[in-house]
Structure formats: structure tokens, C-alpha cells
Design an enzyme around this catalytic site. Structure first.
Site, PDB file in Angstrom:
ATOM      1  N   TYR A  20       0.813  -1.221   0.000  1.00  0.00           N
ATOM      2  CA  TYR A  20       0.000   0.000   0.000  1.00  0.00           C
ATOM      3  C   TYR A  20       0.845   1.270   0.000  1.00  0.00           C
ATOM      4  O   TYR A  20       0.301   2.371  -0.052  1.00  0.00           O
ATOM      5  CB  TYR A  20      -0.906   0.024   1.236  1.00  0.00           C
ATOM      6  N   ASP A  58      -6.364  -5.987   5.071  1.00  0.00           N
ATOM      7  CA  ASP A  58      -7.482  -5.549   4.237  1.00  0.00           C
ATOM      8  C   ASP A  58      -8.387  -6.744   3.920  1.00  0.00           C
ATOM      9  O   ASP A  58      -9.608  -6.688   4.064  1.00  0.00           O
ATOM     10  CB  ASP A  58      -6.911  -4.950   2.942  1.00  0.00           C
ATOM     11  N   LYS A  94       2.660 -14.089   5.714  1.00  0.00           N
ATOM     12  CA  LYS A  94       2.903 -15.031   4.623  1.00  0.00           C
ATOM     13  C   LYS A  94       4.421 -15.218   4.504  1.00  0.00           C
ATOM     14  O   LYS A  94       5.006 -15.141   3.410  1.00  0.00           O
ATOM     15  CB  LYS A  94       2.271 -14.422   3.358  1.00  0.00           C
ATOM     16  N   ASP A 148      -2.927 -17.822   4.722  1.00  0.00           N
ATOM     17  CA  ASP A 148      -3.949 -18.647   4.063  1.00  0.00           C
ATOM     18  C   ASP A 148      -4.559 -19.647   5.042  1.00  0.00           C
ATOM     19  O   ASP A 148      -5.774 -19.871   5.050  1.00  0.00           O
ATOM     20  CB  ASP A 148      -3.403 -19.353   2.804  1.00  0.00           C
TER      21      ASP A 148
END
Ligand code: NAP
Length: 407
Positions: free
Chosen positions: A152, A297, A219, A273
Site C-alpha cells: 500500500y 485488508d 505469509k 492462508d
């Protein structure tokens, strides 16, 4: 009557909130005016019911977004940002991102320019809001999303642009990277400083609000030096700054035989995930979740769906200096001006704001009166379409019903 005053801070950095306080607001675009009017009525009603004439909010409008552009040609002026800084607490409706104005998003700009580094999104079930979950009463999570960096940060170049070609050439020739021809390029910066201040805020929140765990969502198995580093820096700050309050998940099993000692918060981490499935299957295993910007987000909207959708999802963006409270959703332009949408997201953000100000009786009153309004079965379209036998009411009628319930 006391003169309305601004919030200040004492020498310990704590907020000093006058009884007659000035709070800036941004009405917002699209459905903003509808949900703001309902929210203002509810907040004023709660403050009056809780404190009589002793306390009162004096609302101070800031012209940002379409209103700002119409008034003085500026979507987001330095004056408006300065007012938020000066008043330390503000509330806003959603803002449209102007297309082709060279600005990525007004909301992202506000967060970045005020360095509102933590986006806090509580996800708590309010019975009997319709939920796709089997046991929605088990849902009580709070997301702490890093707001200032990650993908971002807006460092990206279009495919085929001279800038993308310069970066590609550098990466290939100097760094030995292999890249597809004419790739668009985006940069994902993540730092120890920004990660640690975010995770520290999340742990402070867990301590204050008695959540049993803080989960670092990342991640890092794939992006080792950004998301993996987020995980490592998160554990580091937990041990460096909160050793008396926390244990790691490894310590839970190695030292405590899997039994969480009273008064200790467990710091754990989960790959993003996998966390998406675990919050569906076993939501009660998670309390506070701290995560980088992009993961935050995604998970915010996914979790909002568990507790009734975006119309029910409040939020706040905070720094150590100021706090801006806002709904998680956008301007939903197709519903603009129809007095139709659910104002609960902004109303619950208002309750968070009152909590932040220490006006907790009014905040609790808002939550309980909103729950009664849902229980009555007279709800806005988004909930009505999910509740058998419910009657659809307008945005303003729903707000008025919440105020009546306070009596
Ligand atoms: P959106 O405005 O969040 O709306 C998407 C859908 O979510 C709506 O069509 C509606 O679903 C549901 N929804 C949103 N608010 C609701 C409410 N109060 N009550 C009930 N349902 C609600 O997303 P978008 O259409 O993608 O974005 C529109 C604009 O908002 C864009 O300009 C975007 O940049 C901006 N935006 C602003 C913010 C912010 O200010 N913080 C955040 C996100 C997006 P149904 O159609 O199923 O009824």
C-alpha cells in the site's frame, strides 16, 4: 454552560477530555451523509442519556472529499489534516477515491499523512444479527492492520513505463533477478520500526481488554524478508517490551504443558492462508490478530461477513497522537441519498470513539440499544434480506429506534 474545548493530553500522554468537547467530523461521500446523520443522532442521544447536560459533544465539520472539492477545490486540504491533528479525535464517513486526480485514495492519504499506523477493526457478534457461522457467539476478534507500508506504500510503476524499465534493468543487471518482459513493478517495503509499533499497540490492547492471545498473521513462508520479518519482529517486541505479560506458543507447550497461565497472553503466529480457514473453523482460538497492511485488508472484510457484513463492521485508525474512527465499508454509490443502508458500522465506530474518550457508559448504551433494535426485527435492507419475517426500515428510522431504546 461550559465553553466547548478541544481534547488535550497530560504529561503522561493520556487524553484529557473536557465535558463539553469539540469533535471534528467528515460527513463523507455517497452513503456518507445518510449514515453520518443517523450516527450523530445516536451518539448525541447516548451522551445525553448517559450524562444528561453534564457532557456534550460539539460537532465541527471538516470539508473533505466531494464537499471539500465543491467548497474550495480541494479533496483533502492541509487545514483539514491539521484540524484532526489538533483535536486528536475525529470521526469520518466513507470517501470516494477521485478517479484520475493523481491521488490513490483519500482514505489511504489520510492514514499516511497523519501516520495513523494502526487500523483497529473489532469483529464481535451481536446476537441476533444473521451470520453464516454455526456458532457465531464464539466470534470475538480484533484485527490490528498495519496502515503505512507494505504494497500500500504506493511505490509501483506501470508495465512498459520508463520507470519500470529502469527498475527492471537494475534488478536484472545489478541484483541478478529474473523478470518477465515489460513487467509492471510494485515494491513491498516493511520495516522493524513500523511492525514493532503496530504489534506493541496490539499487545497493549490485548492486555487492556483481556484478550487471551495475539496472533501474528503473515505469509512469511514465501515472502521471507517482509512478511517473515514481520513475524520475527512481532515476537521480538513482545519479548522486549511485554515479557511480564506474554508467553509464546512454544513456551505454552514446552514450559506450561499446553495450559495457559492466568494473566498471560499467548503470542502465536499463523500463515495467512491457513488463518483464513481457522477463523472459520475455530474462531474462538483467536483474539487479537496483528497483520501487515494487505493481509489486514482481506481478513477484515472476510471476518465482517461472519458478523453480518460490512454494514456491521466498525473501525478506527490511530497513531500515538490522534485517532480517526470510520466504518470499514466504502461509499456504496448505488445507495447514495436513498436513506437505505445500515448505519451500524459508523454507529459502532462512534461507540469505539466514546470508549477511546473514556465515555464508556455512553459507548455501552449504544451497543446494547443497537442490539435491541436488531432484536425487534425492524432492520435495514441488508439484515432484512437475511432474517425471515423481518421488516425493512430506513437508515434514519433504524438510528431513531436505537435512540428510543436508550430510554
Ligand atoms: P463499498 O462502498 O464498501 O460497497 C460494497 C457493497 O457493500 C455495497 O454495494 C453493499 O452491498 C455493501 N455495503 C457497504 N456499505 C453498506 C452499509 N452501510 N449497509 C449495508 N450494506 C453495505 O465498496 P465499493 O462499492 O467497492 O466502493 C465504493 C467507493 O468507496 C470507492 O470509491 C472506494 O474507493 C470507496 N471506499 C472507501 C472506503 C473508506 O472511506 N474507508 C473504504 C472502501 C472503499 P450490497 O450491494 O450487497 O447491498
Amino acid at each position: 454552560m461550559n465553553k466547548p474545548e478541544k481534547i488535550t493530553k497530560n504529561s503522561n500522554g493520556e487524553l484529557v477530555v473536557p465535558d463539553h468537547v469539540i469533535i471534528p467530523f467528515i460527513e463523507g461521500d455517497g452513503i456518507g451523509p445518510d449514515i453520518w446523520h443517523a450516527t450523530r443522532t445516536v451518539i448525541d442521544g447516548a451522551v445525553k442519556t448517559a450524562y444528561g447536560e453534564e457532557r456534550k459533544i460539539f460537532w465541527h465539520e471538516l470539508f473533505v472529499g466531494e464537499k471539500g472539492f465543491k467548497k474550495d477545490g480541494q479533496w483533502l486540504s492541509d487545514d483539514a489534516l491539521g484540524e484532526i491533528r489538533e483535536h486528536m479525535v475525529a470521526i469520518k464517513g466513507p470517501l470516494t477515491t477521485p478517479v484520475g486526480e493523481g491521488m490513490r485514495s483519500l482514505n489511504v492519504s489520510i492514514r499516511q499523512k497523519l501516520d495513523l499506523f494502526a487500523c483497529i477493526r473489532p469483529v464481535k457478534y451481536i446476537d441476533p444479527v444473521p451470520s453464516p457461522m454455526k456458532n457465531p457467539n464464539k466470534i470475538d476478534m480484533v484485527i490490528f492492520r498495519e496502515n503505512t507500508e507494505d504494497l500500500y506504500a504506493g511505490i509501483e510503476w506501470a508495465s512498459g513505463s520508463p520507470e519500470a524499465e529502469t527498475v527492471s534493468t537494475f534488478l536484472k543487471e545489478k541484483m541478478g533477478a529474473s523478470l518477465p518482459e515489460k513487467a509492471g513493478i510494485g515494491i513491498k517495503p516493511m520495516s522493524a520500526k513500523n511492525t514493532k509499533r503496530l504489534v506493541a499497540k496490539a499487545i497493549e490492547y490485548a492486555i487492556e481488554n483481556k484478550y487471551p492471545s495475539v496472533t501474528l498473521m503473515h505469509k512469511g513462508n514465501i515472502m521471507k524478508f517482509t512478511e517473515g520479518a514481520f513475524r520475527n519482529w512481532g515476537y521480538e517486541v513482545a519479548i522486549e517490551s511485554f515479557r511480564d505479560h506474554v508467553i509464546t506458543e512454544d513456551e505454552l507447550y514446552d514450559t506450561y504443558d499446553g495450559r495457559q497461565p492466568a494473566g498471560k497472553i499467548v503470542i502465536k503466529d499463523r500463515i495467512a492462508d491457513m488463518l483464513f480457514q481457522q477463523v472459520l473453523l475455530r474462531p474462538d482460538e483467536f483474539g487479537v490478530i496483528a497483520t501487515p497492511n494487505l493481509n489486514g485488508d482481506y481478513i477484515s472484510d472476510a471476518l465482517a461477513a461472519q458478523v453480518g457484513g460490512l454494514g456491521m463492521a466498525p473501525g478506527a485508525n490511530i497513531s500515538n497522537e490522534c485517532a480517526v474512527f470510520e466504518a470499514t465499508h466504502g461509499t456504496a454509490p448505488k445507495y447514495a441519498g436513498l436513506d437505505k443502508v445500515n448505519p451500524s458500522s459508523l454507529i459502532l465506530s462512534g461507540a469505539m470513539m466514546l470508549d477511546h474518550m473514556g465515555w464508556k457508559v455512553a459507548a455501552t448504551l449504544i451497543r446494547s440499544s443497537l442490539q435491541m433494535a436488531v432484536k425487534s426485527g425492524k432492520v435495514t435492507y441488508d439484515l432484512a434480506r437475511q432474517i425471515q419475517g423481518a421488516t425493512e426500515v430506513t437508515c434514519s428510522a433504524f438510528g431513531d429506534a436505537i435512540v428510543r431504546n436508550m430510554g
